[in-house]
Design a protein around this motif. Structure first.
Motif, mmCIF file in Angstrom:
data_model
loop_
_atom_site.group_PDB
_atom_site.id
_atom_site.type_symbol
_atom_site.label_atom_id
_atom_site.label_comp_id
_atom_site.label_asym_id
_atom_site.label_seq_id
_atom_site.Cartn_x
_atom_site.Cartn_y
_atom_site.Cartn_z
ATOM 1 N N GLY A 336 0.789 -1.223 0.000
ATOM 2 C CA GLY A 336 0.000 0.000 0.000
ATOM 3 C C GLY A 336 0.824 1.277 0.000
ATOM 4 N N PHE A 337 2.135 1.168 0.202
ATOM 5 C CA PHE A 337 2.969 2.376 0.250
ATOM 6 C C PHE A 337 4.301 2.203 -0.482
ATOM 7 C CE2 PHE A 337 3.651 -0.029 4.221
ATOM 8 C CZ PHE A 337 4.988 -0.359 4.064
ATOM 9 N N GLY A 338 4.480 1.109 -1.227
ATOM 10 C CA GLY A 338 5.765 0.868 -1.852
ATOM 11 C C GLY A 338 5.660 0.496 -3.323
ATOM 12 N N ILE A 339 6.809 0.587 -4.006
ATOM 13 C CA ILE A 339 6.911 0.210 -5.414
ATOM 14 C C ILE A 339 7.960 -0.885 -5.535
ATOM 15 C CG2 ILE A 339 7.577 1.003 -7.728
ATOM 16 C CD1 ILE A 339 6.582 3.779 -6.969
ATOM 17 N N ARG A 340 7.611 -1.984 -6.186
ATOM 18 C CA ARG A 340 8.520 -3.126 -6.278
ATOM 19 C C ARG A 340 9.112 -3.249 -7.691
ATOM 20 N NH1 ARG A 340 6.598 -8.473 -7.232
ATOM 21 N NH2 ARG A 340 4.727 -8.470 -8.521
ATOM 22 N N ARG A 341 9.740 -2.154 -8.119
ATOM 23 C CA ARG A 341 10.328 -2.113 -9.455
ATOM 24 C C ARG A 341 11.799 -1.734 -9.370
ATOM 25 N NH1 ARG A 341 7.262 1.270 -13.785
ATOM 26 N NH2 ARG A 341 8.165 -0.334 -15.113
ATOM 27 N N ARG A 342 12.556 -2.140 -10.374
ATOM 28 C CA ARG A 342 13.946 -1.718 -10.510
ATOM 29 C C ARG A 342 13.997 -0.280 -11.027
ATOM 30 N NH1 ARG A 342 19.203 -3.870 -9.382
ATOM 31 N NH2 ARG A 342 19.046 -6.121 -9.096
ATOM 32 N N LEU A 343 15.174 0.324 -10.898
ATOM 33 C CA LEU A 343 15.306 1.751 -11.160
ATOM 34 C C LEU A 343 15.051 2.137 -12.620
ATOM 35 C CD1 LEU A 343 16.042 4.493 -9.922
ATOM 36 C CD2 LEU A 343 18.402 4.056 -10.605
ATOM 37 N N VAL A 344 15.747 1.507 -13.556
ATOM 38 C CA VAL A 344 15.650 1.944 -14.946
ATOM 39 C C VAL A 344 14.243 1.753 -15.522
ATOM 40 C CG1 VAL A 344 16.471 1.467 -17.294
ATOM 41 C CG2 VAL A 344 18.120 1.821 -15.451
ATOM 42 N N PRO A 345 13.558 0.630 -15.283
ATOM 43 C CA PRO A 345 12.178 0.537 -15.774
ATOM 44 C C PRO A 345 11.252 1.614 -15.216
ATOM 45 C CG PRO A 345 13.005 -1.635 -15.197
ATOM 46 C CD PRO A 345 14.020 -0.650 -14.718
ATOM 47 N N LEU A 346 11.528 2.089 -13.994
ATOM 48 C CA LEU A 346 10.730 3.180 -13.434
ATOM 49 C C LEU A 346 10.688 4.384 -14.375
ATOM 50 C CD1 LEU A 346 11.893 3.365 -9.699
ATOM 51 C CD2 LEU A 346 9.560 2.991 -10.450
#
Length: 537
Positions: A336-346
């Protein structure tokens, strides 16, 4: 006071089991890591932070510890660890290890003994209650995965406290023998040659919930004792704390020199808010609130690390704005408060926007941290559960399994194989051969950062531009001033000579995005562009 080594160091974070497999069993190990130390040395890394490598059932990526005095046999032996330390020292790379003080594994011998009898000396190593105490569910660490912090133990016939997973019972920091054991653990690893510790979940060490006769003041006093104890055994030791909090709470852990260094979650979250909005307001406000630190303390600045991109400190509407830009799909989010992605795809790929983010990171007051694989633009594996999405094996080449392992069996986690971030397209070998790669660009950025000690030691200052997309900040040193121009908007902006505070010809360019040009009225910065300048006194 002499400058502390970590004030201008370049930090790098990795998990041994996903970095490089040295024996072909599909699991990264210390032998494999030792083979790759030259790569890290060439990148310009000064200090490695290793995630937990202790024996563990791996319910929580090794943070469920079974033995604080050993190496997980899957990763090698204490002898392999010693060889790794020796080589790292020869290459001038310091090593931090994770110190997990909040909890153990349920399989730790201490907990197994504690369950058997309330008379056992280890029983009070943990926090027990005949019935669950009231608790605010909004404070759960893993919302959606755990619904409570008390779990019934059939053998002990009591509930035990766990702020994280139920497989991780909380240690009772109020108990003197537990605190003494923690000091022994520190002494053991310092004697082996580590340069310090990253203290996991530091805020939990001053929590009084469930503890009898233990105050927040006593918790803070113990943290100060950790620092004094470690300093007495190694003069250049570093204690790095994980404190996800606002400025006031962070100051609590810095006061009186309690800790040397803190992860700056507060700045990290406001930096991403500024990137999402294309306006400097949030980042500038966060920078203004940071206190100046003495020579023996420092911030650790980062963009991503092994956990989710945590946005807990933002207001709900601010968090939603960041989600909408960087995690538009529900499976990209967590807790509910986080993003589970790697940096470059962001950022949609290794282009100008991610370079802007890195330039901001390296120009912030403090020392920068890189997460393994982010330097080559690795992607996430969203089909994996939870945080595992950003914990895939390092991609070294286009060989099978990305060059991570040459064994015939399965790897410890699936290597990213498909799509634009698959190991055939994204790997170290290919990046090193491409002059325009993110890796080669970052090597130049790191080299430039090492030539700018004013960032870690100088006096921070800012200048205000009329355009809200333009962030102007810098550092004053004994011999020069550094000024950084960052355009958070995709549209070009102009920084006038009046806003910059100097005239044409009074500054030397140090680093730029390659598309910023001088203008008769000032300096024009391209969309998502940046410039690093040295201003002559």
């Amino acid at each position: 006071m002499e400058e502390a080594w970590y004030r201008n160091a370049i930090f790098y974070s990795l998990d041994v089991e996903t970095f490089h497999d040295g024996n072909g069993d599909g699991i990264g190990d210390f032998a494999g890591l030792t083979e790759k130390l030259e790569y890290l040395h060439g990148l310009g890394i000064d200090c490695l932070w290793l995630l937990p490598f202790y024996p563990s059932p791996n319910r929580d990526n090794g943070y469920d510890v079974m033995d604080y005095y050993n190496v997980d046999s899957r990763l090698g032996s204490l002898g392999d660890f010693a060889q790794f330390l020796n080589k790292a020292e020869r290459l001038g790379i310091r090593v931090l290890i994770d110190l997990v003080l909040n909890h153990t594994s349920v399989k730790h011998p201490w907990f197994q003994a504690a369950r058997r009898s309330p008379e056992d000396p280890h029983h009070d190593y943990y926090v027990w209650s005949p019935k669950p105490l009231p608790h605010d569910k909004s404070e759960l660490m893993f919302q959606g995965e755990e619904e409570r912090v008390w779990t019934w133990d059939k053998k002990a016939r009591k509930y035990y406290l766990h702020r994280f997973y139920r497989e991780q019972p909380d240690l009772n920091i109020a108990h003197g023998p537990v605190r003494a054991e923690i000091l022994k653990i520190m002494a053991f690893w310092l004697r082996l040659g580590v340069h310090g510790f990253r203290i996991d979940a530091t805020q939990a060490l001053i929590e009084t919930y469930g503890l009898k006769g233990f105050t927040r003041k006593q918790g803070l006093q113990f943290i100060g004792e950790l620092q004094a104890f470690a300093r007495g055994r190694r003069a250049d030791v570093l204690l790095l704390a994980e404190v996800n909090a606002g400025v006031g709470e962070m100051n609590t852990f810095l006061e009186g020199g309690r800790l040397h260094m803190l992860f700056n979650f507060y700045l990290n979250q406001h930096l991403f808010l500024a990137l999402a909005t294309g306006r400097r307001t949030a980042l500038e406000r966060a920078l203004d609130r940071l206190p100046a630190l003495p020579p023996n303390q420092q911030w650790l600045q980062f963009l991503r690390h092994h956990d989710e991109l945590n946005l807990r400190l933002l207001k709900p509407e601010e968090r939603d704005r960041v989600f909408s830009v960087f995690a538009p799909e529900e499976d990209m989010r967590i807790y509910g408060f986080g993003i589970r992605r790697r940096l470059v795809p962001l950022f949609g790929g290794p282009g100008r926007w991610v370079q802007l983010a890195y330039s901001l990171l390296f120009s912030m007051p403090g020392a920068p941290l890189l997460r393994y694989g982010d330097e080559i633009g690795m992607g996430e594996q969203l089909r994996l559960p939870g945080r595992a999405s950003v914990r895939t094996p390092m991609q070294w080449s286009d060989a099978p399994k990305g060059g991570f392992s040459d064994g015939a069996g399965r790897t410890v986690a699936p290597v990213v194989a498909r799509g634009p971030y698959g190991f055939v397209q994204v790997n170290v070998a290919r990046s090193q051969q491409d002059p325009g790669s993110l890796l080669n660009w970052l090597e130049r950025l790191i080299s430039t950062r090492k030539q700018c000690p004013e960032i870690g030691n100088g006096r921070y200052f800012k200048r205000v531009a009329a355009d809200r997309a333009l962030l102007l900040h810098g550092f004053e040193g004994a011999k020069r001033r550094l000024l950084f121009l960052h355009n958070l908007s995709p549209e070009p902006v102009l920084a006038t000579w009046k806003e910059l505070g100097f005239r044409a010809g009074e500054a030397t360019g140090l680093f730029a995005d390659g598309a910023a040009d001088d203008d008769p009225d000032g300096i024009r910065v391209a969309g998502h562009g940046f410039r690093w300048l040295s201003i002559h006194h």
